[in-house]
Write a protein that holds these residues in place. Structure first.
Motif, PDB file in Angstrom:
ATOM      1  N   VAL A 179      -9.836  13.200  37.647  1.00 15.55           N
ATOM      2  CA  VAL A 179      -8.911  13.985  38.467  1.00 15.55           C
ATOM      3  C   VAL A 179      -7.825  14.601  37.584  1.00 15.55           C
ATOM      4  O   VAL A 179      -7.436  15.762  37.768  1.00 15.55           O
ATOM      5  CB  VAL A 179      -8.307  13.105  39.587  1.00 15.55           C
ATOM      6  CG1 VAL A 179      -7.157  13.810  40.277  1.00 15.55           C
ATOM      7  CG2 VAL A 179      -9.369  12.725  40.593  1.00 15.55           C
ATOM      8  N   GLU A 180      -7.346  13.828  36.618  1.00 13.91           N
ATOM      9  CA  GLU A 180      -6.342  14.363  35.688  1.00 13.91           C
ATOM     10  C   GLU A 180      -6.914  15.509  34.855  1.00 13.91           C
ATOM     11  O   GLU A 180      -6.213  16.477  34.555  1.00 13.91           O
ATOM     12  CB  GLU A 180      -5.833  13.254  34.771  1.00 13.91           C
ATOM     13  CG  GLU A 180      -5.009  12.214  35.487  1.00 13.91           C
ATOM     14  CD  GLU A 180      -3.787  12.806  36.164  1.00 13.91           C
ATOM     15  OE1 GLU A 180      -3.109  13.648  35.541  1.00 13.91           O
ATOM     16  OE2 GLU A 180      -3.524  12.435  37.309  1.00 13.91           O
ATOM     17  N   LEU A 209      -6.765  18.543  36.992  1.00 12.61           N
ATOM     18  CA  LEU A 209      -5.406  19.079  37.082  1.00 12.61           C
ATOM     19  C   LEU A 209      -5.000  19.802  35.796  1.00 12.61           C
ATOM     20  O   LEU A 209      -4.303  20.818  35.841  1.00 12.61           O
ATOM     21  CB  LEU A 209      -4.424  17.954  37.394  1.00 12.61           C
ATOM     22  CG  LEU A 209      -4.482  17.404  38.828  1.00 12.61           C
ATOM     23  CD1 LEU A 209      -3.588  16.196  38.968  1.00 12.61           C
ATOM     24  CD2 LEU A 209      -4.100  18.475  39.826  1.00 12.61           C
ATOM     25  N   ASN A 210      -5.435  19.292  34.660  1.00  9.47           N
ATOM     26  CA  ASN A 210      -5.136  19.975  33.398  1.00  9.47           C
ATOM     27  C   ASN A 210      -5.863  21.316  33.292  1.00  9.47           C
ATOM     28  O   ASN A 210      -5.345  22.260  32.696  1.00  9.47           O
ATOM     29  CB  ASN A 210      -5.481  19.081  32.213  1.00  9.47           C
ATOM     30  CG  ASN A 210      -4.450  18.005  32.020  1.00  9.47           C
ATOM     31  OD1 ASN A 210      -3.284  18.184  32.352  1.00  9.47           O
ATOM     32  ND2 ASN A 210      -4.875  16.872  31.490  1.00  9.47           N
ATOM     33  N   ASN A 269      -3.750  23.626  35.195  1.00 10.13           N
ATOM     34  CA  ASN A 269      -2.558  23.971  34.407  1.00 10.13           C
ATOM     35  C   ASN A 269      -2.877  25.030  33.355  1.00 10.13           C
ATOM     36  O   ASN A 269      -2.087  25.954  33.132  1.00 10.13           O
ATOM     37  CB  ASN A 269      -1.984  22.729  33.732  1.00 10.13           C
ATOM     38  CG  ASN A 269      -1.271  21.834  34.707  1.00 10.13           C
ATOM     39  OD1 ASN A 269      -0.865  22.273  35.779  1.00 10.13           O
ATOM     40  ND2 ASN A 269      -1.107  20.580  34.340  1.00 10.13           N
ATOM     41  N   VAL A 273       3.077  20.735  38.697  1.00  9.08           N
ATOM     42  CA  VAL A 273       1.775  20.050  38.715  1.00  9.08           C
ATOM     43  C   VAL A 273       1.794  18.852  37.771  1.00  9.08           C
ATOM     44  O   VAL A 273       1.246  17.787  38.090  1.00  9.08           O
ATOM     45  CB  VAL A 273       0.641  21.039  38.364  1.00  9.08           C
ATOM     46  CG1 VAL A 273      -0.681  20.305  38.169  1.00  9.08           C
ATOM     47  CG2 VAL A 273       0.505  22.089  39.439  1.00  9.08           C
ATOM     48  N   ILE A 274       2.446  18.985  36.622  1.00  4.61           N
ATOM     49  CA  ILE A 274       2.526  17.872  35.672  1.00  4.61           C
ATOM     50  C   ILE A 274       3.323  16.718  36.275  1.00  4.61           C
ATOM     51  O   ILE A 274       2.942  15.545  36.145  1.00  4.61           O
ATOM     52  CB  ILE A 274       3.140  18.350  34.340  1.00  4.61           C
ATOM     53  CG1 ILE A 274       2.147  19.245  33.602  1.00  4.61           C
ATOM     54  CG2 ILE A 274       3.520  17.165  33.460  1.00  4.61           C
ATOM     55  CD1 ILE A 274       2.738  19.933  32.381  1.00  4.61           C
ATOM     56  N   ALA A 306       1.213  15.105  38.894  1.00  2.00           N
ATOM     57  CA  ALA A 306       0.124  14.357  38.253  1.00  2.00           C
ATOM     58  C   ALA A 306       0.630  13.025  37.694  1.00  2.00           C
ATOM     59  O   ALA A 306      -0.065  12.009  37.779  1.00  2.00           O
ATOM     60  CB  ALA A 306      -0.505  15.193  37.149  1.00  2.00           C
ATOM     61  N   GLU A 313       1.052  10.746  40.569  1.00  2.00           N
ATOM     62  CA  GLU A 313      -0.282  10.353  41.060  1.00  2.00           C
ATOM     63  C   GLU A 313      -0.898   9.274  40.174  1.00  2.00           C
ATOM     64  O   GLU A 313      -1.513   8.335  40.663  1.00  2.00           O
ATOM     65  CB  GLU A 313      -1.164  11.593  41.118  1.00  2.00           C
ATOM     66  CG  GLU A 313      -2.573  11.327  41.562  1.00  2.00           C
ATOM     67  CD  GLU A 313      -3.570  11.575  40.454  1.00  2.00           C
ATOM     68  OE1 GLU A 313      -4.680  11.025  40.565  1.00  2.00           O
ATOM     69  OE2 GLU A 313      -3.246  12.284  39.507  1.00  2.00           O
ATOM     70  N   VAL A 314      -0.713   9.393  38.875  1.00  2.00           N
ATOM     71  CA  VAL A 314      -1.251   8.382  37.965  1.00  2.00           C
ATOM     72  C   VAL A 314      -0.553   7.048  38.177  1.00  2.00           C
ATOM     73  O   VAL A 314      -1.202   6.000  38.233  1.00  2.00           O
ATOM     74  CB  VAL A 314      -1.109   8.846  36.492  1.00  2.00           C
ATOM     75  CG1 VAL A 314      -1.314   7.703  35.536  1.00  2.00           C
ATOM     76  CG2 VAL A 314      -2.104   9.933  36.199  1.00  2.00           C
TER      77      VAL A 314
END
Length: 161
Positions: free
Chosen positions: A34-35, A38-39, A42, A66-67, A70, A73-74
């Motif tokens: 998922v990360e 997201l990257n 980005n 978003v960072i 994220a 979220e982590v």
């Protein structure tokens, strides 16, 4: 700079992330996938921000949001995974699909049929037939307390004073 290069790299990163989410059985690896997705988003945001020449740099500002999301979220995801590992002793997604708690091997099975209502409740009566306050301390139920109050004359049968 051509927009094609970052777009292709971003598409590859996103595709690898989707594959990781769909194919992996370990929750840590799913979280990493998922990360990765997201990257990829980005990278697209920054690339299109540079390519369009936005004076407000809104793509880069959105990338910062978003960072931050994220990172939150982590943190939350790892906390949930650690709690699941403490309870279930596994991080395998296939074993976590059931919502029920795992059964302990040493615990007795739950009762299959409820006790009959016609059976009288057990009493903690002493030799004189009156249990006194011993029923209250030994975990006696409401029926025993009401019978005790009726016997002592504090309450009439039916619970009225």
């Amino acid at each position: 700079m051509h927009i094609v290069y970052p777009a292709v790299v971003s598409a590859l990163l996103f595709s690898i992330g989707v594959y990781g989410v769909l194919a992996r059985r370990n929750t840590i690896l799913v979280l990493m996938s998922v990360e990765l997705m997201l990257n990829a988003v980005n990278l697209n945001l920054v690339a299109f921000d540079v390519w369009l020449g936005d004076r407000l740099h809104s793509g880069q500002v959105l990338t910062l949001f978003v960072i931050v999301i994220a990172a939150a979220e982590v943190g939350l995801g790892l906390a949930i995974i650690l709690a699941l590992y403490r309870n279930r002793r596994t991080v395998d997604i296939d074993h976590l699909r059931a919502l029920a708690e795992p059964a302990d091997d040493g615990a007795p099975p739950p009762p299959t049929d409820p006790p009959a209502l016609s059976d009288p409740p057990p009493t903690n009566a002493g030799p004189s037939g009156s249990s006194g306050r011993a029923a209250d301390r030994s975990g006696g139920g409401a029926v025993e307390r009401e019978a005790e109050q009726v016997a002592e004359g504090h309450v009439r049968p039916g619970g009225t004073r």
